[in-house]
Design a protein around this motif. Structure first.
Motif: not given
Length: 301
Positions: A2-10, A30-40, A59-65, A89-91
């Protein structure tokens, strides 16, 4: 391998589960990217991307990488988890953790409860994608939320009034897990991608029956003055299902379904396979549960 997991979208990072998962991910660096509906406001260590949750493209654009996506959203509709899966899947995301966080999805009858319909749909969707080698997945099964259940009244224990509303005869032993332990377990899944590949991961803070939890409350807060009601859950379930059909829906319509499961050994019992050691959790003592009860009860005064 399995690949090493480092970048995580939540997704759902401001919720009861999501906020704990976010804290645990950041603790593990972890390098975390929060996916949010609005700025919080979120911890400065996390990146935040504002996305359109109705759009797979957004969503897929935000999940790139991203190596992994964790869904901790809890709205009742089923479209959001399905879009998150499609976007992952798309990302080209490797690992997807679904927003399950409950009972064992492999037990016949659990995901057939209407209250778990959203979980059933997302579980079937990730299994289908995994079968086609388009992503891998993990579910976290933690039974009932211990601290949340004691705080909100879901557990049937009212510390202020000293009343206990017991599910069934109260003797069925089930997993209870604190939100903090759920967050820690979820983040630690990503450190063990091979061992957690395409399966539920089973965790708990403590295995207790409802009667044992009630006993802990009496020992923590004093045994005098309590009143207990033992409830036949079958007619309550049938009423909830009938109300669901007729549209006479309240919070109890859904809560009763979960409480019914917790009272029923065929649907909820200690895990046959337990992953606490894998994801860094230690089982609680009853004394620690009593301390939690005291803390929650003091806040409720």
């Amino acid at each position: 391998m399995s690949p090493t997991i480092k970048n995580v979208a939540l997704a759902g990072a401001s919720g009861n589960v999501g906020s704990r998962v976010l804290d645990a991910l950041l603790d593990l660096k972890f390098n975390v990217t929060v996916l949010a509906r609005s700025s919080k406001p979120f911890p400065a260590a996390a990146s935040v991307k504002t996305v359109d949750f109705t759009s797979v493209e957004s969503l897929s654009a935000a999940m790139a990488g991203q190596d992994a996506v964790i869904d901790t959203t809890f709205s009742p509709e089923i479209d959001t988890p399905l879009r998150l899966i499609d976007a992952a899947v798309k990302a080209g995301v490797y690992r997807f953790i679904t927003s399950d966080f409950g009972l064992d999805p492999e037990i016949p009858g659990v995901h057939n409860m209407p209250v778990f319909g959203r979980k059933k749909v997302s579980y079937e969707a990730v299994k289908k994608q995994a079968a086609e080698s388009r992503l891998t997945y993990t579910l976290v099964s933690n039974g009932a939320f211990l601290d949340w259940g004691l705080t909100t009244g879901f557990s049937g224990l009212n510390f202020k009034e000293k009343t206990a509303w017991i599910f069934g005869d109260g003797n069925n032993v089930v997993p209870w897990t604190t939100l903090e332990d759920v967050g820690k377990a979820t983040a630690n899944v990503l450190l063990h991608p091979e061992e957690t590949l395409n399966r539920p991961v089973y965790v708990h803070s403590v295995f207790l029956s409802h009667n044992q939890l009630f006993d802990a409350a009496k020992e923590a807060l004093g045994s005098e003055g309590w009143t207990a009601t033992y409830n036949d859950m079958e007619p309550l379930l049938q009423k909830a299902l009938s109300d669901l059909q007729t549209g006479n829906i309240s919070d109890a319509t859904f809560v009763v379904q979960i409480q019914y499961c917790l009272a029923t050994k065929a649907l909820a019992h200690p895990w046959e396979r337990d992953d606490n050691s894998l994801v860094g959790l230690e089982e609680w003592s009853v004394e620690k549960v009593k301390e939690l009860i005291k803390t929650i009860a003091q806040k409720a005064q």
